[in-house]
Every structure is written in C-alpha cells, then in structure tokens.
Design an enzyme around this catalytic site. Structure first.
Site, PDB file in Angstrom:
ATOM      1  N   CYS A 115     -24.058  19.588  -8.190  1.00  0.00           N
ATOM      2  CA  CYS A 115     -22.781  20.280  -7.927  1.00  0.00           C
ATOM      3  C   CYS A 115     -21.673  19.284  -7.620  1.00  0.00           C
ATOM      4  O   CYS A 115     -20.829  19.517  -6.735  1.00  0.00           O
ATOM      5  CB  CYS A 115     -22.932  21.290  -6.794  1.00  0.00           C
ATOM      6  N   GLN A 147     -22.922  16.872   4.523  1.00  0.00           N
ATOM      7  CA  GLN A 147     -23.876  15.787   4.296  1.00  0.00           C
ATOM      8  C   GLN A 147     -23.799  14.693   5.354  1.00  0.00           C
ATOM      9  O   GLN A 147     -24.481  13.676   5.234  1.00  0.00           O
ATOM     10  CB  GLN A 147     -23.640  15.169   2.912  1.00  0.00           C
ATOM     11  N   ASP A 168     -15.294  18.042   5.164  1.00  0.00           N
ATOM     12  CA  ASP A 168     -16.567  18.660   4.773  1.00  0.00           C
ATOM     13  C   ASP A 168     -17.694  17.789   5.330  1.00  0.00           C
ATOM     14  O   ASP A 168     -17.955  16.704   4.818  1.00  0.00           O
ATOM     15  CB  ASP A 168     -16.637  18.762   3.250  1.00  0.00           C
ATOM     16  N   HIS A 199     -18.003  17.913  -3.592  1.00  0.00           N
ATOM     17  CA  HIS A 199     -18.932  18.941  -4.066  1.00  0.00           C
ATOM     18  C   HIS A 199     -18.095  20.053  -4.690  1.00  0.00           C
ATOM     19  O   HIS A 199     -16.935  20.258  -4.336  1.00  0.00           O
ATOM     20  CB  HIS A 199     -19.724  19.463  -2.860  1.00  0.00           C
ATOM     21  N   LYS A 213     -28.678  22.204   6.400  1.00  0.00           N
ATOM     22  CA  LYS A 213     -28.661  20.754   6.147  1.00  0.00           C
ATOM     23  C   LYS A 213     -28.938  19.962   7.424  1.00  0.00           C
ATOM     24  O   LYS A 213     -28.981  18.733   7.393  1.00  0.00           O
ATOM     25  CB  LYS A 213     -27.291  20.340   5.584  1.00  0.00           C
TER      26      LYS A 213
END
Length: 637
Positions: free
Chosen positions: A599, A438, A435, A358, A461
C-alpha cells in the site's frame, strides 16, 4: 599501526567465546541470568554475593600463579551497585558479553602459566577482541589492579617476554572499565569519527533523569552474538526469552518449522497480558459505556476511560480528553481530513504530503481535494529514501493549509525527521499531522515534545487487538473540528429542530465503540511501558543492524530503503527471483514475511519497483530469527 592491523586475521568473538566455554564448562549462564533477573525485579542481591564469592576464588587462583597477594573481596563492597533499576539497569545487561570478557581474562591466566614463549603465541589472537575499549576509570583502578595487573607480575618472571606481557596487560585491563557492577555491560562510547561513519542512530526521546543513566547502542555485531540463548539477552526489565514466552503464538509450528514472525509491519502478535485482559473484560465487565445505572456499566466505563488515560500517558499527551478512539490509523486520517481540514479548504489551496506515504495517507487527501478544488503537493526523497528537507520547505506558500507526513515509512523503514517537519510547518503557520502507525511500537514518542498538532496510530501495530486506533489532537483543534459521524454517545441533546453535541473526545465517538479492544490497547501499552520503550528501541536497532549486515552478503539481493535513520523494515528484492516466490518459499520454512506493494506504490515506483519482500521486526524477534531468514533466502537464491 592499530591493534586491529597488528592482529589481522584473529578469530571472531564467536570463536573466542566457543573456546572459552569449552575450557570453562562450570560456568552457569542460566544461574547468572536468573540471579540478575531477580536483582532487576525484586532487589534480591544474591547474584552479587555469588559474584563476590567467585571473585574471591578467582583472585586467590591468580595469587597462586603470579605470587601476588590475594585480594580479599567483601560482599558488602558490592553494595554500591545495589541501586534502583533505573540507575544501574537502565540499559540492557548483556550477560553474554560480560561472560566473554571474563573468560578471556581466565584464558589469559591459563596461557601465561605455561612457557612464556608459548603464552605469547597463544594469547596474541585474543588481544584483537579487546580493541576499542576506553581506559580503566580511577573508581575501578583502585579495586581491580591485582585482578588484571597480574599480567605484569608474570612478565617480570621472564625478562625476554616482558614487553609482550606488558602489551597484553595494557590492552586487556581497559576491558574492565566496561563492567559497571556485576553483569552490566556498558558499551564503549563511539568517537566523533565513528558517529560520522555510522550514518546516524534511531532517535530516542528521554527525560533529563532518564538521560543520566541511558547508554546508547553502538552498532557493532561483535557485542551481540546470535548464538547466545535468548535468556541471556535482557531487554529492559525482561529477558528476551521471557518476552517471547509472553506471546503464545510464537510457539506455533508452520510446515514443520517453528514460527518466525517477521510480518510485524502488517500486524503484531498479542502478549498473554492482552489476551487475559480481553478475557477478563468479557467475563467481568462487559457492558455498553456511559449512562448506565448498573454496576457493569460503571465497570466498563471505568475500564474504557482508564485505557484513554493510558494512551495519553504513553504518547505524552497533556490530557486524556485529547485522545479519540477510532478503528485504526486509516479512520483516524479520514477523521482529521474531513472533520478538521476540509472546512478550511478552497479551490487552489494546498495540502502537502511526502513521497513515503501509505495509501491511507494519500487517498483521503485526494478525496477532499476533489471535493474542494484543493491541490496536493508531494515532498521528494533522496536516493536512500529520506525526505529532502530543503525541498520540503520550498513547497510552502500562502495557500498551504495542512501537512500530513509519516513518521516511519512502512515500505522503506525510513525514520523521517518529524521534529523538523513540524517546526518548518509551524514556521509557515501551517498545522501538521503525523502518521505514527509504523513508529509508535518501535520508537519512544512524545507528542507534546514534538509539538505535533495531530498524531494517529493503530492498536494492532502495537500488540493490541485489531479494530482499535487513536487520534491525538491538540485541544483547540479538536474543539474546532466538526463531528465526523452522527449518532448516539456523541450528542448532549436532540430535537427535530436542532442537535447539541458533546465536547471532544465524545463528539467523535458516535455509536457503540470497540470498548473491549480499547481496554486491550491499554493493556498492550502497559506491557510495553513495563519493559521500557528505550530498551525496546535499542534491541530492535541492534537486530536491524545485524540483519542488514548479513543480507548485504547475499549475492543478487538489493535492500530497498537505505536511509541512515531506519527502523524495523528490511525490504528487499533479489535479481531474477519473483517476490511472491520468495515469500512462499520462506513460508514453507515457517518464516512469515509480506510481499507486494505494501500500500505504498508511489514510494516503490520512485525506485522503479512494483513490489518487494518485506520482513519487519518487533521487540520479540531474536538473532536466531534473523539467522533463519538469512538461511531461508540463501536456500532460494
């Protein structure tokens, strides 16, 4: 010749089920689901007594047809199945599949009561539905021979049909082995050949105790029937209907259609538990945290720090002090880049990222590289969108100082091999950040087991309020990091000559934080924990498999990101149709998806694209949601 080859062209599971339901209108799925739910949540064994009664009546009926002696069924004989939830109901109990098999058996009884020749003709198509089940275990063989063995006794009444009836008995009996207790459907274990053909599964991290009872999902559409009511699909400790009812916004009507929320990659919706917790905070606890001498300050501080502990427990962090609250993943990455990494960089030093990142995991590194003279290296991916580990490892040199990599690609859905990424980095003496924006809502995460140095994610999220996020860091690394912002709360003592700041995590939380949102995050994680992340992962994986299968049938539609290991994301483009047009048309049908570059322009441009249509899944999505999406796309193309 296999059974499937012998019975090619047999009706689908949905057709068989529809016929069975029409023949047996007295079956009460809602009652069965309600009873199983009570067993799961309160230990009420009424549903087992009901099962025993039905079994007694059923076997008596079989006896009347076949001449076999009736099998007495003692309700207490089912006591072995009344065990703690984690033992019996660790995997979702798909009541609809149990019912389908039961109906098949009863249909067989009815058919064999007719003329043998007619029975052979009529029952043959049903055999194909039972292909692939394992042999009946000895533990059930002693208890159920009369129940399904009646086919053999019927066969003896007609020598001319003995061979066919024996075949039917041979193939229907193994289905019983998949019914462990009442209503708990255990999926057949795939062979090594099937595993190789499947391309892999979504990862699940389990304790030794959990692994003893966990039953992995087999990716096959025949197990899950989209036509079944959500009340008959159990995800962990709740039915899917209960989960959907927990999210009030799903009752919204958009353009005359019921909302279908498939924009979970951008943000998830909030359960009533989170909404209520925020309301309670503002009604009974609202105050600034720390240092207050009054009751509300104490309440607010307790709620805030309790949320920190909940986060630590949820991701397997060793200590709540390793958890830093930030606004979201973007701020978390910037904090790690500036507070920890930048101080160690010199001109020519290297930072490794992957092609899947991202923008929030690219731009912060570009900024500090520009400031320090460091360079950025990019790990490539293959044609499916998966990181090429051999090429990733080749990027490391003596100048490599840090790695930052995504766990799940927000635009492709690729689940990256984070355990290997971390191990390779550590083998070269390099620290790494993952990260998890997600991944954390879809895949069980244990940062200690992964040995991640840093892990970041956003609350919105994962069904929590916007404006809150988390940085996990190993204690020694947080100690070595410099303060990111200066101000109140992060200091211990201030004079004009010098300032002494607090230890982590407070030294990174300058000013008044988003206290209520942190408390809301804690409520969201408790909600997920009560359901069970393994069960959520399993449910979403089956939705993903079903959606991919159906989307591949649409002419001109191309899925973007086809790695064997995927989670939640269904990015696609359609020949000759603008992405924004598809998004707008779907919105007219009440279906919310995201269009654009998400993004993640470098990843999309690798595939020659500037954007996609991106439906993304979450725990409250259903097969009906997928069906609505498929109908919507077909209406456009």
């Amino acid at each position: 010749m296999t059974t499937n080859e012998k019975y090619a062209g047999v009706p689908s599971a949905a057709e068989v089920e529809s016929l069975a339901n029409s023949l047996f209108p007295d079956f009460e799925p809602e009652l069965c689901a309600e009873g199983t739910e009570k067993l799961l949540t309160t230990g009420d064994t009424g549903v087992l007594d009901l099962a025993a009664g039905k079994a007694q009546a059923y076997y008596s009926k079989v006896s009347a047809v076949s001449g076999a002696p009736s099998v007495p069924v003692n309700p207490s004989g089912l006591e072995q199945y009344v065990q703690p939830n984690t033992e019996v109901f660790s995997a979702p109990a798909y009541i609809n599949e149990y019912t389908r098999l039961e109906n098949l058996a009863q249909e067989a009884e009815t058919l064999f009561a007719k003329e043998p020749q007619s029975a052979s003709t009529e029952f043959t198509p049903y055999v194909g539905e039972l292909d692939g089940y394992n042999a009946i275990p000895s533990s059930l063989e002693n208890n159920l021979p009369q129940g399904f063995g009646y086919l053999d006794s019927l066969a003896n009444n007609s020598a001319s049909e003995a061979k066919s009836a024996s075949l039917y008995a041979e193939e229907i009996t193994p289905a019983v082995s998949q019914l462990d207790g009442f209503g708990v459907y255990r999926e057949p274990q795939p062979t090594n050949e099937q595993v190789n053909q499947s391309g892999g599964y979504s990862p699940v991290v389990l304790s030794e105790t959990q692994s003893a009872s966990y039953v992995p999902a087999q990716s096959t559409s025949r197990i899950y029937q989209p036509s079944k009511a959500d009340s008959q699909i159990i995800v962990g400790t709740k039915t899917l209907a209960q989960i959907r009812n927990d999210f009030p916004i799903l009752n919204e009507t958009i353009n005359g259609h019921k909302l279908v929320w498939l924009d979970n990659g951008a943000t998830t919706q909030r359960p009533q538990a989170v909404i209520d917790r925020l309301s309670y905070y503002y009604t009974h606890e609202n105050s600034n945290v720390h240092r207050g001498a009054h009751t509300l300050a104490a309440r607010s501080t307790d709620a805030y720090e309790n949320a920190r502990q909940i986060v630590a427990d949820f991701i397997g962090a060793p200590d709540a002090k390793d958890i830093v609250f930030v606004r979201g993943t973007t701020e978390g990455i910037n904090l790690v880049a500036n507070a920890y990494v930048k101080q160690y960089l010199k001109p020519g030093d290297e930072i490794i990222v992957t092609l899947l990142e991202h923008h929030a995991n690219i731009v912060p590194w570009q900024l500090i590289a520009q400031e320090t003279g460091a360079v950025i290296k990019v790990a490539p991916v293959d044609a499916t969108g998966q990181i090429i580990l051999s090429e990733y490892e080749k990027l490391f040199t003596k100048r490599t100082k840090f790695v930052s990599a995504t766990h799940v690609s927000n635009t492709l859905g690729t689940v990256t091999p984070v355990a290997e990424l971390i191990a390779i980095a550590h083998a070269h003496g390099v620290r790494i950040m993952i990260d998890g924006a997600q991944s954390v809502a879809h895949i069980p995460v244990n940062v200690s087991a992964l040995d991640a140095d840093f892990f970041v994610f956003s609350g919105h999220k994962i069904f929590a309020p916007m404006g809150i996020g988390v940085v996990y860091g190993k204690a020694d690394l947080l100690e070595a990091a410099r303060p990111y912002h200066g101000g109140g709360n992060m200091i211990k003592d201030v004079t004009f000559e010098r300032t002494v700041y607090n230890p982590a995590p407070n030294k990174f939380e300058a000013g008044t934080g988003s206290v209520a949102d942190a408390v809301g995050l804690g409520a969201a994680l408790q909600y997920l924990t009560e359901i069970g992340m393994e069960a959520i992962n399993k449910h979403e994986h089956e939705l993903l498999v079903y959606a991919i299968k159906e989307m591949k049938k649409i002419p001109g539609l191309h899925l973007v990101g086809t790695a064997a290991n995927k989670a939640s994301v269904l990015s696609f483009v359609v020949d000759g149709v603008n992405n924004e047009e598809i998004g707008q048309k779907l919105n007219e049908l009440g279906i919310a998806v995201r269009t654009g570059h998400h993004c993640a322009q470098p990843a999309l441009r690798y595939f020659g694209l500037e954007g996609t249509v991106r439906p993304t899944l979450a725990l409250y999505n259903s097969f009906e949601d997928i069906d609505a999406l498929i109908r919507g796309i077909r209406s456009i193309v």
